[in-house]
Design a protein around this motif. Structure first.
Motif, PDB file in Angstrom:
ATOM      1  N   GLU A  27       0.832  -1.202   0.000  1.00  0.00           N
ATOM      2  CA  GLU A  27       0.000   0.000   0.000  1.00  0.00           C
ATOM      3  C   GLU A  27       0.869   1.255   0.000  1.00  0.00           C
ATOM      4  O   GLU A  27       0.617   2.212  -0.712  1.00  0.00           O
ATOM      5  N   VAL A  28       1.915   1.254   0.841  1.00  0.00           N
ATOM      6  CA  VAL A  28       2.862   2.361   0.911  1.00  0.00           C
ATOM      7  C   VAL A  28       4.210   1.849   0.414  1.00  0.00           C
ATOM      8  O   VAL A  28       4.693   0.812   0.878  1.00  0.00           O
ATOM      9  N   PRO A  29       4.826   2.538  -0.549  1.00  0.00           N
ATOM     10  CA  PRO A  29       6.104   2.075  -1.086  1.00  0.00           C
ATOM     11  C   PRO A  29       7.171   1.851  -0.012  1.00  0.00           C
ATOM     12  O   PRO A  29       7.322   2.654   0.904  1.00  0.00           O
ATOM     13  N   ILE A  30       7.872   0.752  -0.142  1.00  0.00           N
ATOM     14  CA  ILE A  30       8.884   0.350   0.837  1.00  0.00           C
ATOM     15  C   ILE A  30       9.966   1.404   0.968  1.00  0.00           C
ATOM     16  O   ILE A  30      10.370   1.768   2.073  1.00  0.00           O
ATOM     17  N   ASN A  31      10.465   1.915  -0.161  1.00  0.00           N
ATOM     18  CA  ASN A  31      11.537   2.897  -0.119  1.00  0.00           C
ATOM     19  C   ASN A  31      11.079   4.196   0.540  1.00  0.00           C
ATOM     20  O   ASN A  31      11.865   4.860   1.214  1.00  0.00           O
ATOM     21  N   MET A  32       9.803   4.557   0.372  1.00  0.00           N
ATOM     22  CA  MET A  32       9.273   5.753   1.026  1.00  0.00           C
ATOM     23  C   MET A  32       9.322   5.590   2.540  1.00  0.00           C
ATOM     24  O   MET A  32       9.771   6.479   3.261  1.00  0.00           O
ATOM     25  N   LYS A  33       8.877   4.443   3.025  1.00  0.00           N
ATOM     26  CA  LYS A  33       8.918   4.183   4.465  1.00  0.00           C
ATOM     27  C   LYS A  33      10.352   4.180   4.976  1.00  0.00           C
ATOM     28  O   LYS A  33      10.643   4.700   6.051  1.00  0.00           O
ATOM     29  N   HIS A  34      11.243   3.564   4.205  1.00  0.00           N
ATOM     30  CA  HIS A  34      12.650   3.490   4.605  1.00  0.00           C
ATOM     31  C   HIS A  34      13.236   4.897   4.753  1.00  0.00           C
ATOM     32  O   HIS A  34      13.857   5.216   5.769  1.00  0.00           O
ATOM     33  N   GLU A  35      13.043   5.734   3.740  1.00  0.00           N
ATOM     34  CA  GLU A  35      13.581   7.097   3.799  1.00  0.00           C
ATOM     35  C   GLU A  35      12.899   7.914   4.892  1.00  0.00           C
ATOM     36  O   GLU A  35      13.530   8.754   5.531  1.00  0.00           O
ATOM     37  N   PHE A  36      11.617   7.653   5.147  1.00  0.00           N
ATOM     38  CA  PHE A  36      10.931   8.312   6.255  1.00  0.00           C
ATOM     39  C   PHE A  36      11.589   7.912   7.577  1.00  0.00           C
ATOM     40  O   PHE A  36      11.737   8.728   8.480  1.00  0.00           O
ATOM     41  N   GLY A  37      12.001   6.650   7.670  1.00  0.00           N
ATOM     42  CA  GLY A  37      12.722   6.188   8.861  1.00  0.00           C
ATOM     43  C   GLY A  37      14.015   6.958   9.070  1.00  0.00           C
ATOM     44  O   GLY A  37      14.370   7.318  10.199  1.00  0.00           O
ATOM     45  N   HIS A  38      14.722   7.245   7.988  1.00  0.00           N
ATOM     46  CA  HIS A  38      15.936   8.069   8.100  1.00  0.00           C
ATOM     47  C   HIS A  38      15.592   9.471   8.606  1.00  0.00           C
ATOM     48  O   HIS A  38      16.363  10.070   9.355  1.00  0.00           O
ATOM     49  N   SER A  39      14.419   9.986   8.226  1.00  0.00           N
ATOM     50  CA  SER A  39      14.043  11.326   8.704  1.00  0.00           C
ATOM     51  C   SER A  39      13.805  11.323  10.217  1.00  0.00           C
ATOM     52  O   SER A  39      14.044  12.332  10.880  1.00  0.00           O
ATOM     53  N   ILE A  40      13.366  10.203  10.759  1.00  0.00           N
ATOM     54  CA  ILE A  40      13.215  10.080  12.219  1.00  0.00           C
ATOM     55  C   ILE A  40      14.605  10.090  12.865  1.00  0.00           C
ATOM     56  O   ILE A  40      14.824  10.734  13.898  1.00  0.00           O
ATOM     57  N   SER A  92      25.602   5.360   5.975  1.00  0.00           N
ATOM     58  CA  SER A  92      24.650   5.004   4.927  1.00  0.00           C
ATOM     59  C   SER A  92      25.280   5.147   3.541  1.00  0.00           C
ATOM     60  O   SER A  92      25.180   4.249   2.707  1.00  0.00           O
ATOM     61  N   ILE A  93      25.938   6.270   3.289  1.00  0.00           N
ATOM     62  CA  ILE A  93      26.563   6.470   1.984  1.00  0.00           C
ATOM     63  C   ILE A  93      27.724   5.489   1.786  1.00  0.00           C
ATOM     64  O   ILE A  93      27.988   5.050   0.665  1.00  0.00           O
ATOM     65  N   SER A  94      28.381   5.101   2.876  1.00  0.00           N
ATOM     66  CA  SER A  94      29.441   4.091   2.782  1.00  0.00           C
ATOM     67  C   SER A  94      28.872   2.754   2.318  1.00  0.00           C
ATOM     68  O   SER A  94      29.485   2.058   1.507  1.00  0.00           O
ATOM     69  N   TYR A 106      23.589  -1.357  10.184  1.00  0.00           N
ATOM     70  CA  TYR A 106      23.382   0.028  10.621  1.00  0.00           C
ATOM     71  C   TYR A 106      23.737   0.973   9.487  1.00  0.00           C
ATOM     72  O   TYR A 106      24.727   0.762   8.798  1.00  0.00           O
ATOM     73  N   PRO A 107      22.988   2.014   9.286  1.00  0.00           N
ATOM     74  CA  PRO A 107      21.764   2.471   9.927  1.00  0.00           C
ATOM     75  C   PRO A 107      20.502   2.057   9.172  1.00  0.00           C
ATOM     76  O   PRO A 107      19.395   2.462   9.520  1.00  0.00           O
ATOM     77  N   GLU A 108      20.680   1.235   8.125  1.00  0.00           N
ATOM     78  CA  GLU A 108      19.562   0.903   7.225  1.00  0.00           C
ATOM     79  C   GLU A 108      18.471   0.059   7.885  1.00  0.00           C
ATOM     80  O   GLU A 108      17.289   0.318   7.714  1.00  0.00           O
ATOM     81  N   LYS A 109      18.886  -0.945   8.646  1.00  0.00           N
ATOM     82  CA  LYS A 109      17.901  -1.803   9.315  1.00  0.00           C
ATOM     83  C   LYS A 109      17.068  -0.996  10.298  1.00  0.00           C
ATOM     84  O   LYS A 109      15.850  -1.165  10.397  1.00  0.00           O
ATOM     85  N   TRP A 110      17.721  -0.093  11.003  1.00  0.00           N
ATOM     86  CA  TRP A 110      17.030   0.769  11.962  1.00  0.00           C
ATOM     87  C   TRP A 110      16.067   1.708  11.235  1.00  0.00           C
ATOM     88  O   TRP A 110      14.953   1.940  11.695  1.00  0.00           O
ATOM     89  N   ALA A 111      16.486   2.259  10.077  1.00  0.00           N
ATOM     90  CA  ALA A 111      15.611   3.141   9.295  1.00  0.00           C
ATOM     91  C   ALA A 111      14.358   2.388   8.848  1.00  0.00           C
ATOM     92  O   ALA A 111      13.250   2.932   8.897  1.00  0.00           O
ATOM     93  N   ASP A 112      14.531   1.142   8.413  1.00  0.00           N
ATOM     94  CA  ASP A 112      13.366   0.327   8.039  1.00  0.00           C
ATOM     95  C   ASP A 112      12.410   0.188   9.221  1.00  0.00           C
ATOM     96  O   ASP A 112      11.199   0.359   9.080  1.00  0.00           O
ATOM     97  N   SER A 113      12.954  -0.130  10.377  1.00  0.00           N
ATOM     98  CA  SER A 113      12.142  -0.324  11.582  1.00  0.00           C
ATOM     99  C   SER A 113      11.401   0.966  11.964  1.00  0.00           C
ATOM    100  O   SER A 113      10.206   0.943  12.261  1.00  0.00           O
ATOM    101  N   LEU A 114      12.107   2.088  11.945  1.00  0.00           N
ATOM    102  CA  LEU A 114      11.489   3.370  12.287  1.00  0.00           C
ATOM    103  C   LEU A 114      10.420   3.760  11.270  1.00  0.00           C
ATOM    104  O   LEU A 114       9.356   4.269  11.639  1.00  0.00           O
ATOM    105  N   GLY A 115      10.689   3.519  10.003  1.00  0.00           N
ATOM    106  CA  GLY A 115       9.720   3.842   8.963  1.00  0.00           C
ATOM    107  C   GLY A 115       8.448   3.044   9.101  1.00  0.00           C
ATOM    108  O   GLY A 115       7.337   3.570   8.941  1.00  0.00           O
ATOM    109  N   MET A 116       8.577   1.755   9.407  1.00  0.00           N
ATOM    110  CA  MET A 116       7.406   0.896   9.597  1.00  0.00           C
ATOM    111  C   MET A 116       6.586   1.360  10.802  1.00  0.00           C
ATOM    112  O   MET A 116       5.359   1.339  10.791  1.00  0.00           O
ATOM    113  N   LYS A 117       7.286   1.783  11.855  1.00  0.00           N
ATOM    114  CA  LYS A 117       6.625   2.162  13.102  1.00  0.00           C
ATOM    115  C   LYS A 117       5.976   3.551  13.029  1.00  0.00           C
ATOM    116  O   LYS A 117       4.867   3.750  13.545  1.00  0.00           O
ATOM    117  N   HIS A 118       6.648   4.507  12.415  1.00  0.00           N
ATOM    118  CA  HIS A 118       6.209   5.897  12.501  1.00  0.00           C
ATOM    119  C   HIS A 118       5.488   6.455  11.281  1.00  0.00           C
ATOM    120  O   HIS A 118       4.870   7.502  11.376  1.00  0.00           O
TER     121      HIS A 118
END
Length: 138
Positions: free
Chosen positions: A68-81, A98-100, A123-135
């Motif tokens: 329903e919501v694009p995965i990459n959108m949620k992931h990047e939203f997690g980075h914003s958190i 992340s850039i590394s 790190y930090p991608e797995k955490w961004a996924d988790s935050l994006g899913m949650k928030h």
């Protein structure tokens, strides 16, 4: 009071907000859709994904067809958190690792001719996924 809080938050994330604004202005013709959520601009494009303060650039992936919501959108939203958490240190604490991982995945592909499947497992991608899913609230 809300204006004061939003102003403080913008200043707290000032380095990434300024960089995000510059990237937005340089790529304005590549943005195909803009959505605003919680004071953040979700900027859909077909070239890159990066989260810089209030500017969340994302691109759809092949895996989005059944979501329903694009995965990459949620992931990047997690980075914003993460940006909210770390403020002016975000670019060092999250952005650099992340850039590394991005550069490593490109090198991996150039040598092995296959995708590095562990990009989102560290790190930090797995955490961004988790935050994006949650928030992320659409």
């Amino acid at each position: 009071m809300k204006i004061i809080f939003k102003s403080f938050q913008y200043i707290w994330e000032l380095p990434q907000n300024l960089l995000g604004l510059v990237i937005y202005l340089l790529n304005i013709n590549k943005i195909v859709n803009i959505k605003k959520i919680e004071g953040r601009y979700l900027l859909k494009n077909y070239n890159f994904g990066v989260s810089l303060g209030n500017y969340i650039f994302w691109t759809p992936t092949i895996n989005d067809k059944n979501t329903e919501v694009p995965i990459n959108m949620k992931h990047e939203f997690g980075h914003s958190i993460q940006s909210k958490y770390f403020g002016p240190l975000y670019l060092l604490i999250v952005g650099l690792p992340s850039i590394s991982r991005v550069f490593y995945s490109k090198l991996y592909y150039s040598f092995r001719k296959k995708e590095w499947t562990k990009y989102y497992q560290g790190y930090p991608e797995k955490w961004a996924d988790s935050l994006g899913m949650k928030h992320y609230k659409a």
